[in-house]
Design a protein around this motif. Sequence first.
Motif, PDB file in Angstrom:
ATOM      1  N   GLU A  78      89.174  -2.615-178.546  1.00 57.80           N
ATOM      2  CA  GLU A  78      89.170  -1.331-177.852  1.00 57.80           C
ATOM      3  C   GLU A  78      90.559  -1.088-177.288  1.00 57.80           C
ATOM      4  O   GLU A  78      91.095  -1.933-176.550  1.00 57.80           O
ATOM      5  CB  GLU A  78      88.133  -1.309-176.740  1.00 57.80           C
ATOM      6  CG  GLU A  78      88.023   0.055-176.044  1.00 57.80           C
ATOM      7  CD  GLU A  78      86.927   0.083-175.005  1.00 57.80           C
ATOM      8  OE1 GLU A  78      87.211  -0.334-173.864  1.00 57.80           O
ATOM      9  OE2 GLU A  78      85.791   0.488-175.328  1.00 57.80           O
ATOM     10  N   LEU A  79      91.143   0.054-177.607  1.00 53.99           N
ATOM     11  CA  LEU A  79      92.508   0.359-177.224  1.00 53.99           C
ATOM     12  C   LEU A  79      92.545   1.544-176.274  1.00 53.99           C
ATOM     13  O   LEU A  79      91.903   2.570-176.530  1.00 53.99           O
ATOM     14  CB  LEU A  79      93.359   0.688-178.461  1.00 53.99           C
ATOM     15  CG  LEU A  79      93.276  -0.270-179.654  1.00 53.99           C
ATOM     16  CD1 LEU A  79      94.194   0.224-180.775  1.00 53.99           C
ATOM     17  CD2 LEU A  79      93.633  -1.684-179.249  1.00 53.99           C
ATOM     18  N   ASP A  80      93.302   1.420-175.180  1.00 54.38           N
ATOM     19  CA  ASP A  80      93.618   2.559-174.334  1.00 54.38           C
ATOM     20  C   ASP A  80      94.878   3.217-174.869  1.00 54.38           C
ATOM     21  O   ASP A  80      95.860   2.531-175.180  1.00 54.38           O
ATOM     22  CB  ASP A  80      93.854   2.117-172.893  1.00 54.38           C
ATOM     23  CG  ASP A  80      92.569   1.673-172.194  1.00 54.38           C
ATOM     24  OD1 ASP A  80      91.517   1.643-172.862  1.00 54.38           O
ATOM     25  OD2 ASP A  80      92.637   1.347-170.998  1.00 54.38           O
ATOM     26  N   VAL A  81      94.855   4.535-174.950  1.00 56.50           N
ATOM     27  CA  VAL A  81      95.937   5.281-175.586  1.00 56.50           C
ATOM     28  C   VAL A  81      96.553   6.248-174.589  1.00 56.50           C
ATOM     29  O   VAL A  81      95.849   6.958-173.863  1.00 56.50           O
ATOM     30  CB  VAL A  81      95.422   6.055-176.820  1.00 56.50           C
ATOM     31  CG1 VAL A  81      96.519   6.950-177.390  1.00 56.50           C
ATOM     32  CG2 VAL A  81      94.905   5.088-177.865  1.00 56.50           C
ATOM     33  N   LEU A  82      97.872   6.281-174.558  1.00 54.28           N
ATOM     34  CA  LEU A  82      98.624   7.282-173.811  1.00 54.28           C
ATOM     35  C   LEU A  82      99.313   8.164-174.835  1.00 54.28           C
ATOM     36  O   LEU A  82     100.173   7.695-175.596  1.00 54.28           O
ATOM     37  CB  LEU A  82      99.654   6.614-172.896  1.00 54.28           C
ATOM     38  CG  LEU A  82     100.536   7.542-172.064  1.00 54.28           C
ATOM     39  CD1 LEU A  82      99.696   8.333-171.067  1.00 54.28           C
ATOM     40  CD2 LEU A  82     101.606   6.744-171.329  1.00 54.28           C
ATOM     41  N   ALA A  83      98.949   9.449-174.880  1.00 52.66           N
ATOM     42  CA  ALA A  83      99.461  10.352-175.902  1.00 52.66           C
ATOM     43  C   ALA A  83     100.212  11.516-175.275  1.00 52.66           C
ATOM     44  O   ALA A  83      99.886  11.972-174.175  1.00 52.66           O
ATOM     45  CB  ALA A  83      98.325  10.883-176.767  1.00 52.66           C
ATOM     46  N   ALA A  84     101.232  11.983-175.974  1.00 52.44           N
ATOM     47  CA  ALA A  84     101.965  13.166-175.544  1.00 52.44           C
ATOM     48  C   ALA A  84     101.074  14.399-175.717  1.00 52.44           C
ATOM     49  O   ALA A  84     100.173  14.404-176.561  1.00 52.44           O
ATOM     50  CB  ALA A  84     103.234  13.321-176.363  1.00 52.44           C
ATOM     51  N   PRO A  85     101.298  15.421-174.924  1.00 55.92           N
ATOM     52  CA  PRO A  85     100.502  16.647-175.081  1.00 55.92           C
ATOM     53  C   PRO A  85     100.590  17.158-176.520  1.00 55.92           C
ATOM     54  O   PRO A  85     101.663  17.249-177.102  1.00 55.92           O
ATOM     55  CB  PRO A  85     101.168  17.628-174.102  1.00 55.92           C
ATOM     56  CG  PRO A  85     101.801  16.757-173.073  1.00 55.92           C
ATOM     57  CD  PRO A  85     102.258  15.538-173.804  1.00 55.92           C
ATOM     58  N   GLY A  86      99.448  17.461-177.101  1.00 51.94           N
ATOM     59  CA  GLY A  86      99.429  17.982-178.460  1.00 51.94           C
ATOM     60  C   GLY A  86      99.456  16.923-179.545  1.00 51.94           C
ATOM     61  O   GLY A  86      99.392  17.257-180.731  1.00 51.94           O
ATOM     62  N   ALA A  87      99.530  15.651-179.179  1.00 48.89           N
ATOM     63  CA  ALA A  87      99.556  14.586-180.189  1.00 48.89           C
ATOM     64  C   ALA A  87      98.237  14.570-180.952  1.00 48.89           C
ATOM     65  O   ALA A  87      97.163  14.564-180.361  1.00 48.89           O
ATOM     66  CB  ALA A  87      99.802  13.242-179.537  1.00 48.89           C
TER      67      ALA A  87
END
Length: 631
Positions: A78-87
């Motif tokens: 299970e991965l926590d993801v930090l994404a840029a807006p619109g990714a």
Amino acid sequence: MRRLAAPLALLLASTACTTMEGTAPVAAAPERMVSPILTTPDAVDSATYAQPQVARVTHVALDLDLDFDAKRVGGVAELDVLAAPGAEDIVLDTRCLEIASVTDGAGRELAYEIGKTVEEGGKGAPLTIALDGATKLRIAYRAPAGAEALQWLSPEQTKGGVHPFLFSQGQAILNRSWIPTQDSPGIRQTWEARITAPKPLDVVMSGVRQGEPEDLGNGRRAFRFVMDKPVPPYLIALAAGDIDFAELGPRTGVWAEPATLPRAAKEVGDTEQLVSAAEKLYGAYRWGRYDMIVLPPSFPYGGMENPVMTFLTPTFIAGDRSNNGLVAHELAHSWSGNLVTNAVWEDSWLNEGVTSYFENRIVEAVYGKKRAEQEAALAFAGIEETLAEVGDDAPGTALHHEPGANELGSAITYDKGHFFLRTVERLVGRERFDAWLRQWFDSHAFQPATSEMFYEDMLANLVRDEAEAKKLMLREWIFAPGLPANVAKPDPAAFAEVDGAVAAYADEGTIPPAYAGWTAAEQMRFLDSIPKERSAEQLAALDSALGLSETGNNEILFLWLELALANRYEPAVPQAKEFLAEVGRAKFVRPLFKVLWDQGDWGQAHAKRIYAKTRAGYHAVTRAGVDRIVN
């Protein structure tokens, strides 16, 4: 890690890729601290498919079963993801992982695609997942039976001979063969794990164990671990086998097979003292416990600096702590490498060179200046030998190298890096230098770094003026080949007695009667410096007088076997065969096969026979290096 000489291209072998069925999920993880991503061109990692500026992994939670019969690991990541807006997507690194499904935190299926596998450098294949707003990913998967990061040992390959054993080795980009994540040293991640294994095996990891193992009632137990500090993914490591624990101090201890543990505990008995010495030099140890595990001898390296659980080869055990520079080295990585990490592998000297300098300072503090100077002199001799072989202007002799450039191994990455810092220390004074290096660790704690950052930090926080900058030759040390003219060479008096004995032996054949009373470093200096062409009679005399074939120090035994095989000394062949069958440490194995191969028909016949019997017992890292020699 101690003494890695192989470039990335040698670290992996290809395997076939297939698919699998799904498995059980893992509990959700809380929010985690996030370390910065470097965006400068020199911080772009060519060995990863990840696009961390778009979307990156910040936390990994593993729920995995160890299957010793199939020699496979499987479960859920299970991965926590930090994404840029619109990714829209996130890209992970994989190598022949068998993906069953990908869902978000609510169980909603997400589209994914596994791209084309790139065999060169072991890069593997990209796993591109459509985020669709997800901030948690759950990947059900299995690692292939041939996962390069994992070595499964039969009971016969262990000291106890009753139970199987498993260990992982993630550096540099091997962990993508058993964990689906962004496998780059510049993308730091916290992690946790639940690992199940058959009784009575114990499991250790490079995280803090959470309570006692849970009996599952089906002949298996579950072990839980947490690493709450962001680390580069290559530092996620596990080992499982019939192992016991010995406490060394209030925060230190060692694991090993029961038959190995007493010798191992005695050898590393001064670890608490080493930790205290390191803290006095460069600040608090920030990882809580410092434990070690002494693995079976097939482990391919001297040591691996996995946080809170250093992995060690049993080949360092000499009975007199003469090889404990290895422990000091892996401990020093708790600052240089684990705390501040090279963002890209082209800057690996930031891990290994800084650590080699730090190691020498710990050795000086605990074992004395004479031993530290002798060990530094051995390292410097390695630099000189490499430069004599490849030339002072060879591009691979720069500390920072470009992607794909030919790396020249430990003499540059480790030893030139060591002597760079040693030179700066001598020129600015130890007090100023130590204050600066402590500042470097504090300012960049739990973050990636590049050579350019290191250089700029020196200019900003160490160098007083332009005249001093010119004197230090910082850019020449980091970015230019060869050794700068200002190098602080070792004290020539460190081996004055030994070098005199070498000259006497070369001139008159006099074997030094004082050899038995010398330090291990002095003995190694003698064996490494005497004339390389020896007759069978001369070799027999050396062995008889110095007891070389009976030594309990594997570093000295290796030098003896290397010398003997280079001279086609037939009486040494049975011992070399036994040594190569028992030891998988690449530092020893590759050179011995190389020296055999270089002897033409005589040596190649021996090499082929020995390798046919030993290859299956070597880790993928060791096999890759020897394959290049014998094939």
